[in-house]
Design an enzyme around this catalytic site. Sequence first.
Site, mmCIF file in Angstrom:
data_model
loop_
_atom_site.group_PDB
_atom_site.id
_atom_site.type_symbol
_atom_site.label_atom_id
_atom_site.label_comp_id
_atom_site.label_asym_id
_atom_site.label_seq_id
_atom_site.Cartn_x
_atom_site.Cartn_y
_atom_site.Cartn_z
ATOM 1 N N ASP A 12 0.851 -1.180 0.000
ATOM 2 C CA ASP A 12 0.000 0.000 0.000
ATOM 3 C C ASP A 12 0.898 1.245 0.000
ATOM 4 O O ASP A 12 2.096 1.170 0.309
ATOM 5 C CB ASP A 12 -0.889 -0.025 1.248
ATOM 6 C CG ASP A 12 -1.716 1.240 1.412
ATOM 7 O OD1 ASP A 12 -2.439 1.599 0.461
ATOM 8 O OD2 ASP A 12 -1.617 1.868 2.480
ATOM 9 N N ASP A 14 -0.364 5.287 0.765
ATOM 10 C CA ASP A 14 -0.673 6.298 1.782
ATOM 11 C C ASP A 14 -0.735 5.689 3.177
ATOM 12 O O ASP A 14 -1.502 4.751 3.424
ATOM 13 C CB ASP A 14 -2.004 6.983 1.468
ATOM 14 C CG ASP A 14 -1.923 7.852 0.224
ATOM 15 O OD1 ASP A 14 -0.809 8.038 -0.299
ATOM 16 O OD2 ASP A 14 -2.969 8.345 -0.234
ATOM 17 N N ASP A 198 -2.022 -0.669 5.878
ATOM 18 C CA ASP A 198 -2.421 -0.077 7.161
ATOM 19 C C ASP A 198 -3.921 0.095 7.331
ATOM 20 O O ASP A 198 -4.381 0.399 8.427
ATOM 21 C CB ASP A 198 -1.767 1.305 7.316
ATOM 22 C CG ASP A 198 -2.408 2.340 6.401
ATOM 23 O OD1 ASP A 198 -2.356 2.157 5.163
ATOM 24 O OD2 ASP A 198 -2.979 3.315 6.906
#
Length: 266
Positions: A12, A14, A198
């Site tokens: 991922d 961001d 996250d």
Amino acid sequence: MQNLRKLVVFSDLDGTLLDHDTYSWDAAKPALDRLAERDIPVVLASSKTAREIEILQEQMGLSGRPAIVENGAGVIGVPGIDKAETYAALREALDRIAPALRHSFRGFGDMTVAELTKVTGLPPDMARLAQARGYSEPGIWSGSDTELDRFIAVLSAGGMTAQHGGRFLTVSFGGTKADAMDAVINALCPDLTLALGDAPNDRTMLEKADMGVIVANPHRPPLPSLVGEKAGRITRTQDAGPVGWNAAVMAFLDTLGSAEGHRRNG
């Protein structure tokens, strides 16, 4: 150095490889360099558009690698995949939703460049690229949780889905990061996969990989316990963003190298 076990890393962006506030990935450069030395592919997987990801790939030295774009609604860099863009049809479907619900969802296509710059912290040129979408519509939900449940039910009835990311609620005609992983895995044929993320929209990707890492993000509630976490297949970092990413990848490579050394000497 040769990638002995044909590892592929899915990441991922961001809040994971990119710092939540600054979008910097500098703290992860040591691990990225080490992966590059071993010719280990890093497959970026994000809600970002293809053009946004291509720019980041160039900056990170990942040009030519496959990438998962728009939360799994599209894949780039894999020969033979030519998925037709669906953004215009998606916007039309959203605008058919009753105004009482539709007005609580403000998508990137509803915002001016100045608004999107303020919401994301991106400079205007990057905000324009974030609006150049092909498959999905991220946005901000301003209604209640009850209204959100109704909104998601209406989306489902219309053949659409909604995924919660680190910052936004993203609407599409379906497809997750885990779904898109299949196309990349089929193309690269790895022996081992590592995924880092996250946010809730990373969950399926983390659970699908052979090993997963939940990167700490103090800007959002932590993910609940995932399948495989109790068994140690999924771990969590203490540090947030690219600092945690770097530490996790370095530790994984150390463990992998040690295991390979034992196999060679055994």
